[in-house]
Each structure stands twice: as C-alpha cells, then as structure tokens.
Design an enzyme around this catalytic site. Structure first.
Site, PDB file in Angstrom:
ATOM      1  N   CYS A 115       0.837  -1.198   0.000  1.00 58.37           N
ATOM      2  CA  CYS A 115       0.000   0.000   0.000  1.00 58.37           C
ATOM      3  C   CYS A 115       0.874   1.251   0.000  1.00 58.37           C
ATOM      4  O   CYS A 115       0.644   2.188  -0.777  1.00 58.37           O
ATOM      5  CB  CYS A 115      -0.931  -0.039   1.217  1.00 58.37           C
ATOM      6  SG  CYS A 115      -2.154   1.280   1.262  1.00 58.37           S
ATOM      7  N   CYS A 116       1.908   1.271   0.858  1.00 51.25           N
ATOM      8  CA  CYS A 116       2.818   2.424   0.890  1.00 51.25           C
ATOM      9  C   CYS A 116       3.550   2.587  -0.443  1.00 51.25           C
ATOM     10  O   CYS A 116       3.776   3.708  -0.900  1.00 51.25           O
ATOM     11  CB  CYS A 116       3.846   2.266   2.008  1.00 51.25           C
ATOM     12  SG  CYS A 116       3.258   2.712   3.649  1.00 51.25           S
ATOM     13  N   CYS A 198      -1.051   8.554   7.338  1.00 50.56           N
ATOM     14  CA  CYS A 198      -2.398   8.190   6.875  1.00 50.56           C
ATOM     15  C   CYS A 198      -3.244   7.735   8.069  1.00 50.56           C
ATOM     16  O   CYS A 198      -2.742   7.043   8.959  1.00 50.56           O
ATOM     17  CB  CYS A 198      -2.300   7.041   5.882  1.00 50.56           C
ATOM     18  SG  CYS A 198      -1.376   7.412   4.394  1.00 50.56           S
ATOM     19  N   CYS A 201      -3.253   4.086   9.527  1.00 53.70           N
ATOM     20  CA  CYS A 201      -1.992   3.568  10.078  1.00 53.70           C
ATOM     21  C   CYS A 201      -1.389   4.503  11.122  1.00 53.70           C
ATOM     22  O   CYS A 201      -0.200   4.394  11.441  1.00 53.70           O
ATOM     23  CB  CYS A 201      -0.984   3.354   8.947  1.00 53.70           C
ATOM     24  SG  CYS A 201      -1.611   2.289   7.643  1.00 53.70           S
ATOM     25  N   CYS A 220       7.736   4.125   5.776  1.00 59.07           N
ATOM     26  CA  CYS A 220       6.879   3.838   4.621  1.00 59.07           C
ATOM     27  C   CYS A 220       7.686   3.492   3.368  1.00 59.07           C
ATOM     28  O   CYS A 220       7.112   3.070   2.368  1.00 59.07           O
ATOM     29  CB  CYS A 220       5.983   5.028   4.333  1.00 59.07           C
ATOM     30  SG  CYS A 220       6.875   6.556   4.040  1.00 59.07           S
TER      31      CYS A 220
END
Ligand code: SF4
Length: 223
Positions: A115-116, A198, A201, A220
């Site tokens: 995702c990062c 975000c 997280c 990240c």
C-alpha cells in the site's frame, strides 16, 4: 549513477555536520536552485517556513495518499495559502476506490508495504524525477532508525542528493521555532499525535510510536 553528484553530497554531509538548519537549507538552495524540491508531510510547516525566508521559487511537494486526515489536508491548504512558494500536491494513479477494486479493500491491513509503495513511494519517485536534490524534515531524534541520518546524504535508489536541514533538532527546537515564527501546525499534534501519517496507520502516541502501531513496520519506504 552520477558519481560527481554523489561525491559532492557526501563531502557536503561532512562539511555541514553541526551547521544550523538554515545553513544546511541555504546551502541546498544555493547549490541546486530550482533543481531542489522540499517534501512536506504537513505535520508542521517548519521547513516550508524556513524555505520561504530564503527563496520563493523552490517547490514544495506533498504526497496526497487519499488516506490523509482532514486536518492534514487543511494544513496543506493553509500552508499553500500563506507561503509564496510553488506547492505540488500529487498522489497515486489509483484512487482509494480504484485500489480497492484492483487489490481488494483495506490493503493497508493486509499488505501495508504494498500500500505504501503504491500510494507514497511511486508517486514521490515520479514527483522527484525532474530534480537533482530533495530535502525533508526528518530528524535523528524521531526514532532509533533515524539516529544516523546525515545533514546531507546520497539517495542511492533515486540517484539524488538528500538533505535533512533539521537533522539535529530536538522536539524542543521544533516547538521553539514554531512559537517564534508562528508556524502553521497540524491540529492533530495537539490532540495526542506526535507523528502524523495516513489515518488507517496512525494512532495517538509519542514520537513515531503511533505509526503502524502493533506491527514491525516503522517507515513507509520514502526515506
Ligand atoms: Fe497505505 Fe497506511 Fe502506507 Fe498510507 S501509511 S500508504 S494507508 S499502508
């Protein structure tokens, strides 16, 4: 790889160790001009404020992951309004809905590194491509993993000079600068969040402890 540029970066790292944040940032502006870009997380605008006192043409990059707190987007907009600097707000190719459709919902829970990569690393790589050097507000005091950050270093993967003007600053140094210069601060910092990323997280906590809390992940992949 640009060996000359790398040598200059490493040499500058030695020369500028112990220099003030303004001296380090001033060196970067002098050396790279508009081939320098400053990355901002919009936790507070210390580095942006410092940059605006030196020049008006070096751009600031913000990566809008689509998962930011409303307070962070509000901080970005306030910073954009106050400072006479070009602000580039850019993000991933896929919206959150698009990512959910391709990779399934809540990728941040199942595979946060992926995702990062999709929402931060790739967009930043793309945004940094036209520049020779980039600066960020990372500090040694933020975490064990950042303890050896240089004032100026070499970003091997991207082939760019990486500058950390605030490298030696403590939390008190940041707070003092904020007070003295009335710097815009993300309201989340006074709501128990020491570090802001975000929303899926990030939880309240000291230092970077609230980032990916409960997992081994600490960065990240941007830095
Ligand atoms: Fe995704 Fe979380 Fe990384 Fe943001 S911090 S890009 S939500 S995994």
């Amino acid at each position: 790889m640009d060996a000359t540029l790398k040598d200059r970066a490493l040499h500058a790292g030695d020369e500028l160790e112990g220099a003030s944040a303004q001296e380090i940032l001033g060196w970067a502006v002098e050396e790279f001009g508009t081939k320098l870009v400053v990355a901002a997380s919009m936790a507070e605008a210390v580095l942006v404020d410092m940059l605006a006192r030196i020049c008006s043409d070096v751009p600031v990059i913000f990566i809008d992951t689509g998962y930011h707190f409303a307070e962070t987007i509000g901080t970005r907009d306030a910073v954009m309004h106050r400072y006479n600097l070009p602000l580039i707000s850019t993000g991933p190719q896929l919206t959150v809905a698009g990512q959910n459709a391709v990779y399934g919902p809540k990728l941040f829970e199942r595979d946060p590194d992926r995702c990062c990569q999709l929402r931060k690393v790739v967009p930043l790589d793309r945004a940094l491509a036209p520049y020779r050097a980039w600066a960020a507000g990372s500090r040694r005091a933020e975490s064990a993993g950042r303890r050896n950050l240089p004032a100026v270093g070499w970003d091997e993967r991207r082939g760019k000079v990486k500058i950390h003007p605030l490298v030696a600053w403590t939390d008190e140094d940041v707070n003092r600068y904020v007070q003295e210069h009335d710097v815009i601060v993300n309201p989340l910092l006074s709501d128990g969040y020491d570090s802001v990323g975000c929303w899926p997280c990030t939880s309240r906590g000291e230092g970077r402890a609230g980032r990916w809390a409960g997992s081994a992940k600490t960065e990240c992949g941007i830095h």
